[in-house]
Design a protein around this motif. Structure first.
Motif, short mmCIF file in Angstrom:
data_model
loop_
_atom_site.label_atom_id
_atom_site.label_comp_id
_atom_site.label_asym_id
_atom_site.label_seq_id
_atom_site.Cartn_x
_atom_site.Cartn_y
_atom_site.Cartn_z
N LEU A 88 18.73 -72.62 -10.40
CA LEU A 88 17.94 -72.56 -9.17
C LEU A 88 18.47 -73.51 -8.10
CD1 LEU A 88 15.56 -70.77 -8.62
CD2 LEU A 88 14.03 -72.65 -9.18
N TYR A 89 19.14 -74.60 -8.53
CA TYR A 89 19.62 -75.58 -7.56
C TYR A 89 20.94 -75.14 -6.94
CZ TYR A 89 16.11 -78.23 -10.01
OH TYR A 89 14.93 -78.63 -10.56
N LEU A 90 21.57 -74.11 -7.50
CA LEU A 90 22.90 -73.70 -7.04
C LEU A 90 22.84 -72.48 -6.14
CD1 LEU A 90 24.78 -74.08 -10.46
CD2 LEU A 90 24.50 -75.79 -8.65
N VAL A 91 21.68 -71.82 -6.09
CA VAL A 91 21.61 -70.58 -5.32
C VAL A 91 20.70 -70.77 -4.11
CG1 VAL A 91 22.07 -69.13 -7.32
CG2 VAL A 91 19.70 -69.72 -6.71
N ARG A 92 20.67 -69.74 -3.25
CA ARG A 92 19.82 -69.87 -2.06
C ARG A 92 18.38 -69.48 -2.39
NH1 ARG A 92 23.36 -65.86 1.28
NH2 ARG A 92 24.87 -66.74 -0.14
N ASP A 93 17.51 -69.58 -1.40
CA ASP A 93 16.08 -69.31 -1.59
C ASP A 93 15.85 -67.86 -2.02
OD1 ASP A 93 13.39 -69.06 -1.51
OD2 ASP A 93 13.12 -69.79 0.54
N ARG A 114 16.46 -59.86 0.56
CA ARG A 114 16.55 -61.09 -0.25
C ARG A 114 17.79 -61.03 -1.14
NH1 ARG A 114 10.31 -60.63 -2.14
NH2 ARG A 114 11.18 -58.64 -2.83
N ASP A 115 18.41 -62.17 -1.36
CA ASP A 115 19.65 -62.21 -2.14
C ASP A 115 19.36 -61.91 -3.61
OD1 ASP A 115 22.43 -62.75 -2.65
OD2 ASP A 115 21.77 -64.63 -3.58
N MET A 116 19.92 -60.82 -4.11
CA MET A 116 19.62 -60.35 -5.48
C MET A 116 20.08 -61.35 -6.55
SD MET A 116 17.91 -57.79 -6.35
CE MET A 116 18.51 -57.25 -7.94
N PHE A 117 21.26 -61.95 -6.32
CA PHE A 117 21.76 -62.89 -7.33
C PHE A 117 20.82 -64.09 -7.45
CE2 PHE A 117 24.52 -66.43 -8.73
CZ PHE A 117 24.93 -65.88 -9.93
N SER A 118 20.35 -64.60 -6.33
CA SER A 118 19.42 -65.72 -6.35
C SER A 118 18.12 -65.35 -7.06
CB SER A 118 19.10 -66.18 -4.92
OG SER A 118 20.29 -66.51 -4.24
N ARG A 119 17.66 -64.12 -6.79
CA ARG A 119 16.42 -63.68 -7.43
C ARG A 119 16.60 -63.54 -8.94
NH1 ARG A 119 12.34 -62.33 -4.54
NH2 ARG A 119 11.39 -60.76 -5.88
N LEU A 120 17.77 -63.04 -9.34
CA LEU A 120 18.05 -62.86 -10.77
C LEU A 120 18.04 -64.22 -11.48
CD1 LEU A 120 18.86 -60.33 -12.52
CD2 LEU A 120 21.19 -61.19 -12.40
N ILE A 121 18.67 -65.22 -10.85
CA ILE A 121 18.73 -66.56 -11.43
C ILE A 121 17.33 -67.18 -11.50
CG2 ILE A 121 19.65 -68.90 -11.12
CD1 ILE A 121 21.73 -66.80 -11.96
N ALA A 122 16.58 -67.02 -10.41
CA ALA A 122 15.23 -67.58 -10.37
C ALA A 122 14.33 -66.90 -11.41
CB ALA A 122 14.64 -67.42 -8.97
N ALA A 123 14.53 -65.59 -11.58
CA ALA A 123 13.73 -64.86 -12.56
C ALA A 123 14.04 -65.31 -13.98
CB ALA A 123 13.98 -63.36 -12.42
#
Lengths: 312, 290
Positions: B42-47, B73-82
C-alpha cells in the motif's frame, strides 16, 4: 519380603453396564513384594488394576469395595506405542509428575534424566530430548516406567507391560522391574495373561477367572501344586521344550461373558471334573495349605482329575 | 498454580510441530509474497480510490500497469490494496471461528453429557440455516458500519456472520479429536500420575487434538477469502469504494469483452491465494500422515 502393607483391596466390584466384570476381589500387597495376577481376557484382571489406579474407562465404574494405597500408586501400561504423549519430548513427559506437584522445571528435568539412567536407558541426557516415535518399543516402555517412578510410588501397577515386546526385551524389562522392586522396596502388582511371565517377577500369584479370584498362593507353590482345575489347565497350556507345535494343550470351551452371573462355579462348564454341586453352589476360597487358597470344592484332593482307583 | 493463559502461548508451536513437504513450502512462499504485499504494498502504490474520469478504462501502460477501471482508478493500486483487505479478513474469519469452535468443541468433547448435546444440537441448527439469508440481512448494515478494531469499513457485520456460522466445523473437528485422544493410554497415565484436569486438557489433550484442525484452518483462510469475494461480487459484502477482489470482479464484468484484465487480474489474485493455502494444507496433511 515382610514390609508393611502397601496396598489393600477389599471386596472390589467393577460394573460394566448392567453387569459386574469384577465380582468381589480382595488382595493385599506388602512393600517390596510383587503380586502377579493371571487370567484370560475378560477375567477382570486389568479392570481390577485400573480400579486401583482410578483410571477405569468411561462407562465402567467401581460399584463396591475399598482400595487403600499407603503412599502413591503409578501405572505402567501394556502398549508402549500409545502410552507416551507424542507431542512431548520423553524427558518432559517424565517431568510432568514432579512438575504438577510444584517441582521447578529445571529440577524436574534433571530428575527425569536421573530416572532414565535408573531404568537403564543409555545416554539418558540425550534420550530425554528425544520424541517417543524415535524410540524402540523396549525403550519406550523403560521411559514409561521412569515416568511412573517419577511420582515416587509406593505401589507400581503393571498392566501387561511386556506383552507387546519381543522375548529378549521382555526378559530385560522383567529383570528391571524386579530390580526396582528390590532396590526401592516398592510393592508391585503385575497383571498378565502369561503365567510363565508372572512367575519370573512375582513372589505371590493370584489367578482370576470370570471376575473372581480362583486361586492364590506363593508363586512356586501354585505352579508346582495348583489346586484349582483352571490353574492346572492354565499351567498345562504353557509351551515346554520337547513338545512340538500342534501338540500344545488348550482349554476346551470359551471364557464366559464377563458380566454373566453364575449361581455355581463359573469354570464348571469347562471343567473336566465338575459335578452337580459345582453348578448349584459357588465354592468358597478354601485353604489347601497355609497361604495357598483355591475356590474349588475339591481343593482337598487337588490332583485327582481322573476317577480314583479305589472305586474300581 | 501458574496461569494456563501463559501455557497457551507455548501450545501452538508444540501443536503445530508439523513439517512441510516441497509443495507445502512452495505454497508457503506464495503466501509469504501475498503477506508482504499486504503489509508494504500500500505504501508503494498510488491512492486506490482516487478517481480520474478523463482516463477511464485505460489499457495497461507504464503509468497504469493494469490500466484503469470505469471510474479511472488505478487497477494495480486497487489490486494491491485489496490484498490487504482480503488477507486480513480471511485470517480473522478463520481465527475467530477457530477460537469459538475450539472452546465449544473442547467443552462438548471433554465434558460430554448435557453440555455435549446442547452444543452439538446448536451446531446442527446453525449448519441447517441458509447462510446467504444472513448475508442479505446484514448487507444493509454493512454499508453504514465504520472500521472496528482490525476490521475495515463495513466488515464487522460480515465478520459476525462468519463467526456465527464458521465455529461449527471447528467445534466438530476438535470434539471428535478430543473423543479420540481422551481414550489414549497417555491420558490415563497422566490421570494416574495425579495431574490436574486443566493440565491434562492443555498439555496432553489439546496438543494432540489440534493438528488436524490446523490443516483445516489453513485451507479455511482461502475459503473465507473466496466467500468474502463471492458475497462482495453479489454486492452484499465490502461496500464501495473500498477495494476488494470480488467487488472488483463485479465492477469489471460488464467490460469483459474489451477490458478483460479488469476481471482476470483480481480473479488470478484470488485463485493464487487459494492455491497457495491449499498447497500448505495439503503439505501439512501429507507430513502428518507420514
Amino acid at each position: 519380603m515382610s514390609g508393611d502393607t502397601a496396598l489393600e483391596v477389599r471386596g472390589l466390584q467393577v460394573s460394566v453396564g448392567s453387569g459386574h466384570a469384577v465380582k468381589g476381589v480382595s488382595l493385599g500387597v506388602r512393600a517390596g513384594e510383587c503380586l502377579g495376577i493371571v487370567g484370560e481376557s475378560g477375567s477382570g484382571k486389568s479392570l481390577t488394576l485400573r480400579a486401583v489406579a482410578d483410571v477405569l474407562p468411561r462407562g465402567v465404574t467401581r460399584a463396591a469395595g475399598d482400595v487403600v494405597v499407603h503412599g502413591r500408586s503409578a501405572m505402567v501400561f501394556q502398549e508402549p506405542m500409545t502410552t507416551l504423549n507424542p507431542t512431548m519430548r520423553v524427558g518432559d513427559f517424565i517431568a510432568e509428575g514432579p512438575r504438577s506437584r510444584g517441582v521447578p522445571k529445571r529440577e524436574a528435568r534433571r530428575r527425569a534424566v536421573e530416572l532414565l539412567a535408573e531404568v537403564g536407558v543409555p545416554d539418558p541426557a540425550v534420550r530425554a530430548r528425544a520424541w517417543p516415535h524415535q524410540l524402540s518399543g523396549g525403550l519406550r516402555q523403560r521411559v514409561m516406567i521412569a515416568a511412573a517412578l517419577a511420582v515416587e510410588p509406593s505401589v507400581l501397577l503393571c498392566d501387561e507391560p511386556t506383552t507387546a515386546l519381543d522375548t529378549t526385551v521382555q526378559a530385560q524389562l522383567l529383570a528391571l522391574i524386579d530390580r526396582l522392586r528390590a532396590e526401592r522396596g516398592m510393592a508391585v502388582v503385575f497383571v498378565s495373561h502369561n503365567l510363565a511371565v508372572v512367575s519370573r517377577v512375582a513372589q505371590r500369584v493370584m489367578v482370576m477367572y470370570a471376575g473372581r479370584v480362583v486361586e492364590e498362593g506363593p508363586t512356586q507353590e501354585v505352579l508346582r501344586r495348583p489346586r484349582h482345575p483352571y490353574t492346572q489347565a492354565l499351567i498345562e497350556t504353557i509351551p515346554r521344550r520337547g513338545v512340538a507345535a500342534g501338540q500344545l494343550t488348550t482349554i476346551q470351551g470359551a471364557p464366559p461373558d464377563p458380566s454373566e452371573e453364575f449361581t455355581g462355579c463359573a469354570f464348571a462348564p469347562r471343567c473336566a471334573r465338575a459335578e452337580d454341586t459345582c453348578t448349584s453352589l459357588r465354592p468358597p476360597m478354601l485353604e489347601a495349605v497355609p497361604g495357598h487358597t483355591a475356590g474349588c470344592h475339591f481343593v482337598a484332593a487337588p490332583r485327582a482329575i481322573a476317577p480314583s482307583k479305589e472305586g474300581v | 498454580m501458574r496461569s494456563y493463559a501463559g501455557r497457551l502461548g507455548s501450545l501452538l508451536p508444540r501443536a503445530t510441530r508439523l513439517k512441510l513437504d516441497r509443495k507445502g513450502k512452495f505454497g508457503a512462499a506464495i503466501l509469504g509474497a501475498y503477506v508482504l504485499v499486504a503489509f508494504v504494498g500500500l505504501y508503494l502504490v498510488r491512492d486506490p480510490v482516487q478517481q480520474d474520469l478523463v482516463h477511464r478504462l485505460a489499457g495497461p501502460s507504464w503509468h497504469h500497469w493494469l490500466g484503469t477501471d470505469s471510474l479511472g482508478r488505478d487497477m494495480f493500486s486497487r489490486l494491491i490494496a485489496a490484498t490487504r483487505t482480503d488477507l486480513r479478513f480471511g485470517f480473522l474469519a478463520m481465527l475467530i471461528p477457530l477460537a469459538i469452535g475450539t472452546v465449544l468443541g473442547a467443552v462438548a468433547g471433554y465434558l460430554g453429557g448435557i453440555a455435549d448435546s446442547v452444543i452439538m444440537r446448536l451446531a446442527d441448527l446453525v449448519q441447517s440455516f441458509p447462510v446467504i439469508l444472513l448475508f442479505l440481512g446484514v448487507a444493509a448494515a454493512a454499508g453504514t458500519t465504520d472500521s472496528f478494531l482490525l476490521l475495515g469499513p463495513g466488515e464487522l457485520p460480515i465478520m459476525i456472520v462468519f463467526a456465527l456460522v464458521g465455529w461449527v466445523v471447528y467445534a466438530r473437528l476438535i470434539r471428535s479429536e478430543i473423543l479420540r485422544v481422551r481414550n489414549m493410554d497417555y491420558i490415563d497415565a497422566a490421570r494416574g500420575g495425579g495431574l490436574s484436569t486443566p493440565r491434562i486438557i492443555v498439555r496432553h489433550i489439546l496438543p494432540n487434538a489440534i493438528p488436524q484442525t490446523v490443516v483445516y484452518a489453513v485451507v479455511d483462510v482461502g475459503l473465507a477469502v473466496l466467500s468474502l469475494a463471492s458475497i462482495s461480487y453479489l454486492g452484499l459484502g465490502i461496500p464501495a469504494p473500498n477495494p476488494e477482489w470480488g467487488a472488483m470482479i463485479n465492477d469489471g464484468q460488464i467490460y469483459l469483452a474489451q477490458q478483460w484484465w479488469l476481471v482476470v487480474a483480481p480473479g488470478i489474485a484470488i485463485a493464487g491465494l487459494g492455491i497457495a493455502l491449499a498447497l500448505i494444507g495439503d503439505g501439512l496433511d501429507d507430513e502428518m500422515r507420514r
